[in-house]
Every structure is written in C-alpha cells, then in structure tokens.
Motif scaffolding. Structure first.
Motif, mmCIF file in Angstrom:
data_model
loop_
_atom_site.group_PDB
_atom_site.id
_atom_site.type_symbol
_atom_site.label_atom_id
_atom_site.label_comp_id
_atom_site.label_asym_id
_atom_site.label_seq_id
_atom_site.Cartn_x
_atom_site.Cartn_y
_atom_site.Cartn_z
ATOM 1 N N GLY A 81 0.783 -1.217 0.000
ATOM 2 C CA GLY A 81 0.000 0.000 0.000
ATOM 3 C C GLY A 81 0.818 1.271 0.000
ATOM 4 O O GLY A 81 2.039 1.247 -0.203
ATOM 5 N N LEU A 82 0.123 2.364 0.245
ATOM 6 C CA LEU A 82 0.719 3.697 0.302
ATOM 7 C C LEU A 82 0.281 4.385 1.586
ATOM 8 O O LEU A 82 -0.892 4.314 1.960
ATOM 9 C CB LEU A 82 0.259 4.547 -0.877
ATOM 10 N N THR A 83 1.218 5.074 2.241
ATOM 11 C CA THR A 83 0.911 5.894 3.402
ATOM 12 C C THR A 83 1.379 7.310 3.139
ATOM 13 O O THR A 83 2.456 7.525 2.584
ATOM 14 C CB THR A 83 1.616 5.360 4.670
ATOM 15 N N TYR A 84 0.567 8.266 3.549
ATOM 16 C CA TYR A 84 0.951 9.669 3.496
ATOM 17 C C TYR A 84 1.043 10.176 4.932
ATOM 18 O O TYR A 84 0.073 10.102 5.682
ATOM 19 C CB TYR A 84 -0.083 10.487 2.721
ATOM 20 N N PHE A 85 2.224 10.627 5.337
ATOM 21 C CA PHE A 85 2.447 11.182 6.663
ATOM 22 C C PHE A 85 2.334 12.708 6.555
ATOM 23 O O PHE A 85 3.208 13.353 5.987
ATOM 24 C CB PHE A 85 3.840 10.809 7.188
ATOM 25 N N ALA A 86 1.263 13.269 7.086
ATOM 26 C CA ALA A 86 1.060 14.715 7.033
ATOM 27 C C ALA A 86 1.957 15.429 8.047
ATOM 28 O O ALA A 86 2.392 14.837 9.036
ATOM 29 C CB ALA A 86 -0.403 15.046 7.299
ATOM 30 N N LYS A 87 2.199 16.708 7.819
ATOM 31 C CA LYS A 87 3.051 17.496 8.706
ATOM 32 C C LYS A 87 2.454 17.670 10.104
ATOM 33 O O LYS A 87 3.173 17.865 11.064
ATOM 34 C CB LYS A 87 3.326 18.868 8.081
ATOM 35 N N ASN A 88 1.134 17.567 10.225
ATOM 36 C CA ASN A 88 0.475 17.756 11.520
ATOM 37 C C ASN A 88 0.429 16.492 12.376
ATOM 38 O O ASN A 88 -0.218 16.475 13.426
ATOM 39 C CB ASN A 88 -0.940 18.299 11.314
ATOM 40 N N GLY A 89 1.109 15.408 11.955
ATOM 41 C CA GLY A 89 1.135 14.165 12.735
ATOM 42 C C GLY A 89 0.092 13.136 12.341
ATOM 43 O O GLY A 89 0.040 12.053 12.911
ATOM 44 N N MET A 90 -0.750 13.475 11.370
ATOM 45 C CA MET A 90 -1.764 12.535 10.890
ATOM 46 C C MET A 90 -1.162 11.602 9.841
ATOM 47 O O MET A 90 -0.211 11.965 9.159
ATOM 48 C CB MET A 90 -2.946 13.287 10.274
ATOM 49 N N ASN A 91 -1.727 10.396 9.741
ATOM 50 C CA ASN A 91 -1.377 9.420 8.703
ATOM 51 C C ASN A 91 -2.628 9.096 7.908
ATOM 52 O O ASN A 91 -3.712 8.969 8.479
ATOM 53 C CB ASN A 91 -0.894 8.098 9.300
ATOM 54 N N PHE A 92 -2.463 8.906 6.616
ATOM 55 C CA PHE A 92 -3.534 8.447 5.749
ATOM 56 C C PHE A 92 -2.961 7.287 4.945
ATOM 57 O O PHE A 92 -1.893 7.417 4.360
ATOM 58 C CB PHE A 92 -3.997 9.575 4.823
ATOM 59 N N SER A 93 -3.662 6.157 4.941
ATOM 60 C CA SER A 93 -3.094 4.969 4.320
ATOM 61 C C SER A 93 -4.168 4.151 3.622
ATOM 62 O O SER A 93 -5.319 4.114 4.057
ATOM 63 C CB SER A 93 -2.413 4.129 5.409
ATOM 64 N N ILE A 94 -3.757 3.479 2.551
ATOM 65 C CA ILE A 94 -4.618 2.530 1.849
ATOM 66 C C ILE A 94 -3.757 1.324 1.495
ATOM 67 O O ILE A 94 -2.592 1.465 1.128
ATOM 68 C CB ILE A 94 -5.265 3.154 0.593
ATOM 69 N N ASP A 95 -4.317 0.127 1.664
ATOM 70 C CA ASP A 95 -3.572 -1.075 1.306
ATOM 71 C C ASP A 95 -4.510 -2.202 0.916
ATOM 72 O O ASP A 95 -5.707 -2.143 1.172
ATOM 73 C CB ASP A 95 -2.630 -1.515 2.433
ATOM 74 N N ILE A 96 -3.930 -3.209 0.288
ATOM 75 C CA ILE A 96 -4.662 -4.411 -0.107
ATOM 76 C C ILE A 96 -3.660 -5.563 -0.167
ATOM 77 O O ILE A 96 -2.479 -5.336 -0.431
ATOM 78 C CB ILE A 96 -5.386 -4.239 -1.456
ATOM 79 N N GLY A 97 -4.129 -6.770 0.122
ATOM 80 C CA GLY A 97 -3.231 -7.913 0.049
ATOM 81 C C GLY A 97 -3.923 -9.235 0.307
ATOM 82 O O GLY A 97 -5.062 -9.275 0.776
ATOM 83 N N PRO A 98 -3.236 -10.327 0.006
ATOM 84 C CA PRO A 98 -3.793 -11.655 0.255
ATOM 85 C C PRO A 98 -3.916 -11.902 1.753
ATOM 86 O O PRO A 98 -3.103 -11.414 2.537
ATOM 87 C CB PRO A 98 -2.761 -12.597 -0.382
#
Length: 126
Positions: A72-89
């Motif tokens: 997947g992909l994670t975006y670490f924002a400057k304000n301490g938040m994380n946003f992530s999406i992933d998929i897998g078996p």
C-alpha cells in the motif's frame, strides 16, 4: 474483497520500519510495516509492504480474524496525521456467524478461507 476503516497509532522504529496498533468501530489490529523503496518522509507518499493481524465483528455480527500481507501507500502529514490505503492476500478465520444459524450452519464453525483484504486508515503517529 474486504475493506474497512479504523483509527490507528503508528510508531516509526527506524527510517524504513514501523509498528502499528489500531482500534475501530468493528475491531482491532496490530502490524509491522516495511518501507522498502525509500526512507519515510513527511509530506510524501510512502509505498510499503507489511504483515498485519486483525480481529473484528462484522456489522451482521460475524466474528472473524484475518492475517494478511498488505501492499500500500501511506501519506504522513506534517500535523502528525497518517492516511493509508492497502490491499493484500489474507487468511481468514471465521469464529462465529452473525445471525441465528441452523444447526447445520453452526456445525461448520469455526472454519478458514483465503481472499483479499484491504484497509483505509486514518491515524496519528508518535
């Protein structure tokens, strides 16, 4: 395909490795994440692979767990938040049905199967 959303806490152990603990409306999860392509940086998309475990009760009441290998992909924002999406078996363990089953249906529990699992996550890092 299963997709769910949850709050998470993520701790970076090294520049390319993190651990996470999450709790959501329908369950909880733990996992380890490796960022193999580049060091984790704030304000950039960070591709990852991982090993995750989750246990939850689906809205219909079914209790099951899943171990999976996400990409997947994670975006670490400057304000301490994380946003992530992933998929897998994944490997699912169905523990109990979420409805009033017949005896024949109940006799098949617990059982296991394989499939795809996915996550949409919003979290805080520390």
């Amino acid at each position: 395909l299963h997709v769910r959303s949850r709050r998470q806490r993520q701790m970076c152990i090294r520049d390319r490795v993190s651990a996470e603990v999450g709790i959501g409306v329908i369950g909880y999860g733990i996992g380890a994440t490796i960022y193999p392509l580049k060091k984790v940086k704030v304000a950039q998309l960070n591709p990852f692979i991982g090993l995750k475990y989750t246990n939850h009760v689906i809205l219909d009441g079914e209790n099951k767990s899943a171990a999976y290998l996400p990409i997947g992909l994670t975006y670490f924002a400057k304000n301490g938040m994380n946003f992530s999406i992933d998929i897998g078996p994944s490997s699912f363990r169905h523990k109990s049905p979420g409805y009033k089953p017949t005896k024949e249906e109940l006799d098949k529990y617990p059982f296991s199967d394989f499939g795809l699992w996915g996550n949409l996550k919003i979290g805080l890092r520390f």
